[in-house]
Structure formats: structure tokens, C-alpha cells
Design an enzyme around this catalytic site. Structure first.
Site, PDB file in Angstrom:
ATOM      1  N   ASN A   1     -13.557  30.562  43.303  1.00 42.62           N
ATOM      2  CA  ASN A   1     -13.199  29.523  44.280  1.00 42.62           C
ATOM      3  C   ASN A   1     -11.729  29.590  44.708  1.00 42.62           C
ATOM      4  O   ASN A   1     -11.035  28.565  44.759  1.00 42.62           O
ATOM      5  CB  ASN A   1     -13.513  28.121  43.721  1.00 42.62           C
ATOM      6  CG  ASN A   1     -14.998  27.900  43.568  1.00 42.62           C
ATOM      7  OD1 ASN A   1     -15.515  27.890  42.443  1.00 42.62           O
ATOM      8  ND2 ASN A   1     -15.697  27.769  44.662  1.00 42.62           N
TER       9      ASN A   1
ATOM     10  N   SER B   1     -20.145  37.336  42.252  1.00 46.10           N
ATOM     11  CA  SER B   1     -21.184  36.945  43.214  1.00 46.10           C
ATOM     12  C   SER B   1     -20.662  35.992  44.289  1.00 46.10           C
ATOM     13  O   SER B   1     -19.741  35.217  44.049  1.00 46.10           O
ATOM     14  CB  SER B   1     -22.347  36.269  42.483  1.00 46.10           C
ATOM     15  OG  SER B   1     -22.977  37.223  41.652  1.00 46.10           O
TER      16      SER B   1
ATOM     17  N   GLU C   1     -13.448  36.870  41.316  1.00 48.26           N
ATOM     18  CA  GLU C   1     -14.601  36.146  40.745  1.00 48.26           C
ATOM     19  C   GLU C   1     -15.404  35.398  41.817  1.00 48.26           C
ATOM     20  O   GLU C   1     -15.024  35.400  42.995  1.00 48.26           O
ATOM     21  CB  GLU C   1     -14.102  35.205  39.631  1.00 48.26           C
ATOM     22  CG  GLU C   1     -14.523  35.664  38.238  1.00 48.26           C
ATOM     23  CD  GLU C   1     -16.030  35.563  38.008  1.00 48.26           C
ATOM     24  OE1 GLU C   1     -16.838  35.553  38.950  1.00 48.26           O
ATOM     25  OE2 GLU C   1     -16.424  35.499  36.831  1.00 48.26           O
ATOM     26  N   HIS C   2     -16.465  34.757  41.377  1.00 50.26           N
ATOM     27  CA  HIS C   2     -17.446  34.147  42.284  1.00 50.26           C
ATOM     28  C   HIS C   2     -16.830  33.200  43.331  1.00 50.26           C
ATOM     29  O   HIS C   2     -15.841  32.525  43.089  1.00 50.26           O
ATOM     30  CB  HIS C   2     -18.485  33.370  41.463  1.00 50.26           C
ATOM     31  CG  HIS C   2     -17.868  32.236  40.691  1.00 50.26           C
ATOM     32  ND1 HIS C   2     -17.666  31.004  41.243  1.00 50.26           N
ATOM     33  CD2 HIS C   2     -17.367  32.183  39.440  1.00 50.26           C
ATOM     34  CE1 HIS C   2     -17.092  30.226  40.352  1.00 50.26           C
ATOM     35  NE2 HIS C   2     -16.891  30.923  39.253  1.00 50.26           N
ATOM     36  N   ASP C   3     -17.421  33.198  44.493  1.00 51.88           N
ATOM     37  CA  ASP C   3     -17.125  32.225  45.558  1.00 51.88           C
ATOM     38  C   ASP C   3     -15.720  32.346  46.149  1.00 51.88           C
ATOM     39  O   ASP C   3     -15.247  31.394  46.779  1.00 51.88           O
ATOM     40  CB  ASP C   3     -17.364  30.783  45.066  1.00 51.88           C
ATOM     41  CG  ASP C   3     -18.808  30.563  44.642  1.00 51.88           C
ATOM     42  OD1 ASP C   3     -19.689  30.770  45.492  1.00 51.88           O
ATOM     43  OD2 ASP C   3     -19.049  30.236  43.461  1.00 51.88           O
TER      44      ASP C   3
END
Ligand code: UDP
Length: 220
Positions: A161, A124, A141-143
Site C-alpha cells: 500500500n 500481488s 509488496e502487495h497493492d
């Protein structure tokens, strides 16, 4: 009668042959005839490959079509950028391919011309630039923020991140450590991450790293 759209997998070598089945099944789901799908290659080695016609670029442009679409199935990101410019100049539209089992989570922005191979996951709140290649079983993965013309070989684990700048190449099975919100781990522009590397800190632009923990390779 108006000619139908024409679709191409640009690059008839290893990458192109892996991408063609995605292209075929995507068009099949849209009800497009298989004859409207070709390989394009500037140095074709045969007239047909794996059941699909191979055309030179000029021939592709001359074939009657309402619109033309090409996915750039060549691992070398500099070549992809050059061919993206060429396609744009001749009115060929970038084409995005997504395996039907690719998982794309919430609020993902995917730039034009991406290839999401089978078993890819995009987490996401991820932002991805133009002509991204995500090979088999990779995840983002996210961000994360992924630049333009980035290439992931199979099985890349890009944790949350992380920023991957334009033209970076991440080798098979590399693992990139999670960054933190506001302090992402950054893989610099044009960096190369070796196969199986475990990346635990920033990688400067243009640097090749390998190993666990990943370190710059000594220049030979
Ligand atoms: N190619 C092309 N135009 C170019 C550069 C490359 O059509 O400007 C084709 C080249 O002829 C070859 C393919 O792209 O068929 C690249 O294949 P290669 O095995 O080098 O790489 P991969 O398929 O792994 O990306």
C-alpha cells in the site's frame, strides 16, 4: 532473406553492464543469436564491452533488422525519459527484461521497458509504470502503485500500500513503511530516498530524505 530482430542495452556503463547478462540470457531462452544483441551508447569508449559490440545510436538504426528493441539501462530517470522519446520517434520498441529468478505474483501490471534484476519480488495486485528499474534484491509488496521512470537501487524494501510517483529514486537498502488500504504512504514525484533510509511518512514531491526515521535534508 529478411533480417532478424536486433536488441540493444542502451547505456554501456555500470547499469548497462549489470543489465547485459539479463539481456543475454533472456534472448538465449528465446533462441536469438548473441550477435543480435549490442550495447548502444552515445559516447562509446570502445568497440566492444564484456564480449558485446558497442554501437552508436545512429549505427544501431542503420544495422539491418526486421525490428529494433532497446532496454534503457541508465539510472538517471530524466535521461531514460529522453531516450524513451527518442526511441519511440525512430521506431525502436521498448524492451522489458526480467531475471529468470524474478518472482512476479498475481495481478501485476508491469509497464513497458522495465528491468527486473535478479532476486526481485513483485507482490500481488501491484501496478507499475513505464521504464521501472528494480535492482538486485528489491521488493515491491502487495497493492503498491509505482509510477513511470521510477528507480530502485539494490535491496529496497517497499512494503504494501505504497504509492511511488514518477521519477522517484529510492536508494540502496531503504525501507518504506506499509500504508493502509485507501490511505497509502506516498513518495512524491521526483523524490529521492537516501541509502538506508527508513521512510515512515509521506515524502513530498521533489524532496530528498535520509536517516531513520527519514527526514528532509537541510538545503546546503
Ligand atoms: N548515455 C548515452 N546517452 C545519453 C546519456 C547517457 O548513451 O543521452 C550513456 C553514457 O555515455 C554512459 C551511460 O549512458 O555510458 C551512463 O552511465 P553512468 O555511469 O552515468 O550511469 P549508470 O550506468 O550508473 O546509469
Amino acid at each position: 532473406m529478411k533480417a532478424a530482430p536486433l536488441f540493444a542495452v542502451y547505456g554501456a556503463s555500470g547499469c548497462g553492464r549489470s543489465v547485459m547478462p539479463l539481456a543475454r540470457s533472456q534472448l538465449q531462452r528465446q533462441g536469438v543469436l548473441p550477435t543480435r544483441l549490442v550495447f548502444v551508447d552515445d559516447r562509446p569508449e570502445a568497440d566492444a564491452l564484456n564480449g558485446q559490440r558497442v554501437q552508436r545510436y545512429e549505427e544501431f538504426l542503420e544495422t539491418s533488422a526486421s525490428t529494433r528493441h532497446a532496454v534503457l539501462a541508465i539510472a538517471d530517470s530524466a535521461v531514460r525519459e529522453r531516450l524513451a522519446d527518442r526511441c519511440r520517434a525512430s521506431g525502436v520498441q521498448p524492451w522489458t527484461l526480467m531475471a529468470n529468478n524474478a518472482m512476479v505474483m498475481d495481478e501485476v501490471t508491469l509497464g513497458e521497458g522495465a528491468i527486473l534484476s535478479p532476486f526481485i519480488t513483485l507482490g500481488s495486485n501491484v501496478r507499475i509504470g513505464r521504464h521501472f528499474h528494480a535492482n538486485l534484491y528489491s521488493y515491491v509488496e502487495h497493492d503498491c502503485v509505482i509510477g513511470d521512470f521510477v528507480t530502485f537501487a539494490p535491496g529496497v524494501k517497499c512494503n504494501g500500500n505504497v504509492v511511488v510517483e514518477d521519477h522517484a529514486y529510492v536508494g540502496t537498502g531503504a525501507v518504506i513503511k506499509q500504508g493502509t488500504p485507501g490511505q497509502p504512504l506516498v513518495i512524491g514525484r521526483g523524490a529521492v530516498i537516501g541509502m538506508g533510509a527508513v521512510v515512515t511518512r509521506h515524502v513530498p514531491a521533489g524532496t530528498t530524505v535520509a536517516g531513520n526515521p527519514a527526514r528532509p535534508l537541510a538545503r546546503g
